[in-house]
Design a protein around this motif. Structure first.
Motif, short mmCIF file in Angstrom:
data_model
loop_
_atom_site.label_atom_id
_atom_site.label_comp_id
_atom_site.label_asym_id
_atom_site.label_seq_id
_atom_site.Cartn_x
_atom_site.Cartn_y
_atom_site.Cartn_z
N SER A 125 0.95 -1.06 0.03
CA SER A 125 -0.12 -0.05 -0.06
C SER A 125 0.83 1.29 0.12
N VAL A 126 2.00 1.26 0.87
CA VAL A 126 2.64 2.33 0.88
C VAL A 126 3.33 2.52 -0.33
N PHE A 131 5.26 5.95 -3.09
CA PHE A 131 6.35 5.71 -3.79
C PHE A 131 6.51 5.61 -5.36
N ASP A 132 5.48 5.09 -5.74
CA ASP A 132 4.97 4.88 -7.18
C ASP A 132 4.78 6.39 -7.67
N HIS A 137 12.18 11.72 -7.93
CA HIS A 137 12.54 12.85 -6.96
C HIS A 137 13.34 12.49 -6.10
N ASP A 138 14.13 13.23 -5.47
CA ASP A 138 14.99 13.22 -4.56
C ASP A 138 14.44 13.02 -3.32
N LEU A 139 14.34 11.70 -2.95
CA LEU A 139 13.71 11.08 -1.70
C LEU A 139 14.31 11.76 -0.40
N ARG A 140 15.58 11.78 -0.33
CA ARG A 140 16.54 12.49 0.70
C ARG A 140 16.15 13.58 0.97
#
Length: 171
Positions: A125-126, A131-132, A137-140
């Motif tokens: 689900s997450v 995340f999909d 994108h720069d997740l950090r």
């Protein structure tokens, strides 16, 4: 008009769009994940989160007030969740060794097994709802920005004259 609002600039269109989108995400995301998990026959998100936090804590235990804060729940709200989990044998309560007035929530082996069973539904689900949509994108950087919003730095409280004098040491 209060002094702090005299020089405020209205949000530009991009800022307004982001503000509204964040508001929608804050309300919709927990419901979406909860619906997915319950639809898969797993724990509701309101029960998954405390079990997850306990699984990550030393000795799989946390003080009830700390667990409530970690789950963004009031202490009374967490108490209701823990009571439900306790009735199913997933959590037990234990007196705090450091403070006889306080209580810890402790994850049981059954609770850990239940959490491990629910984890794939939560992960799917997450990934699907978060995340999909963030590929490329720069997740950090995004995590850092959101962390600053969720946990703003607060200036230190003013210290009394006695506290300032004590911190200087003996004269």
């Amino acid at each position: 008009m209060p002094p702090q609002t005299r020089h405020l600039q209205p949000l530009d269109p991009d800022e307004e769009t982001l503000m509204r989108a964040l508001g929608q995400v804050m309300l919709a995301l927990p419901r979406l994940i909860d619906t997915d998990m319950v639809g898969e026959g797993q724990l509701p998100l309101s029960e998954y989160q405390p079990l997850m936090r306990l699984s990550e804590a030393p000795e799989r235990r946390m003080r009830m007030s700390e667990l409530a804060s970690a789950c963004n729940l009031s202490l009374s709200g967490l108490t209701r969740v823990v009571t439900r989990l306790e009735k199913r044998g997933l959590v037990r309560r234990a007196r705090c060794a450091e403070d006889a007035r306080g209580w810890n929530a402790v994850l049981t082996e059954s609770g850990l097994a239940c959490l491990e069973q629910a984890w794939p539904a939560h992960l799917a689900s997450v990934r699907r709802h978060i995340f999909d949509h963030l590929t490329g994108h720069d997740l950090r950087e995004l995590s850092s920005a959101l962390g600053k919003i969720a946990h703003p730095r607060t200036p230190s409280a003013p210290r009394s004259a006695a506290a300032r004098k004590a911190s200087r040491g003996p004269a």
